[in-house]
Write a protein that holds these residues in place. Structure first.
Motif, mmCIF file in Angstrom:
data_model
loop_
_atom_site.group_PDB
_atom_site.id
_atom_site.type_symbol
_atom_site.label_atom_id
_atom_site.label_comp_id
_atom_site.label_asym_id
_atom_site.label_seq_id
_atom_site.Cartn_x
_atom_site.Cartn_y
_atom_site.Cartn_z
ATOM 1 N N LYS A 14 0.835 -1.207 0.000
ATOM 2 C CA LYS A 14 0.000 0.000 0.000
ATOM 3 C C LYS A 14 0.869 1.257 0.000
ATOM 4 N N ALA A 73 2.196 1.778 -3.483
ATOM 5 C CA ALA A 73 1.130 2.231 -4.386
ATOM 6 C C ALA A 73 0.820 3.708 -4.136
ATOM 7 N N ASP A 74 0.714 4.094 -2.863
ATOM 8 C CA ASP A 74 0.443 5.497 -2.527
ATOM 9 C C ASP A 74 1.582 6.394 -3.002
ATOM 10 N N LYS A 98 3.640 5.894 -5.468
ATOM 11 C CA LYS A 98 3.660 6.010 -6.934
ATOM 12 C C LYS A 98 2.576 6.965 -7.443
ATOM 13 N N LYS A 99 1.495 7.126 -6.688
ATOM 14 C CA LYS A 99 0.481 8.122 -7.073
ATOM 15 C C LYS A 99 1.040 9.531 -6.896
ATOM 16 N N ASP A 100 1.795 9.729 -5.818
ATOM 17 C CA ASP A 100 2.336 11.057 -5.516
ATOM 18 C C ASP A 100 3.575 11.394 -6.338
ATOM 19 N N TYR A 101 4.379 10.393 -6.616
ATOM 20 C CA TYR A 101 5.661 10.596 -7.305
ATOM 21 C C TYR A 101 5.729 9.663 -8.513
ATOM 22 N N LYS A 102 4.977 10.021 -9.554
ATOM 23 C CA LYS A 102 4.836 9.132 -10.716
ATOM 24 C C LYS A 102 6.148 8.845 -11.442
ATOM 25 N N LYS A 123 5.343 13.919 3.610
ATOM 26 C CA LYS A 123 4.249 12.944 3.624
ATOM 27 C C LYS A 123 4.667 11.627 4.282
#
Length: 64
Positions: free
Chosen positions: A7, A10-11, A13-17, A53
């Motif tokens: 998790k 995954a989180d 990778k959403k913030d730091y593509k 974060k």
């Protein structure tokens, strides 16, 4: 890999593509390992941003 590590990755990778990441198991813990930097200075700059974060983030030097 454990669910918390999956998790977190995954989180992240959403913030730091644009940053690669993987999960490393070092008994007894799973670590989410992200980024690949040419120098420690570059890694430290990135770490300052990530810590907003992810306060438990730290710089690690890979064993080659």
């Amino acid at each position: 890999a454990n669910d918390k590590a999956r998790k977190a990755l995954a989180d992240f990778k959403k913030d730091y593509k644009d940053t690669d990441g993987t999960i490393i198991f070092e008994s007894p813990t799973y670590k989410v390992w992200v980024g690949n930097f040419k120098s420690r200075i570059d890694a430290e700059k990135y770490l300052n941003d990530i810590k907003k974060k992810y306060p438990y983030a730290l710089v690690i030097k890979p064993n080659k």
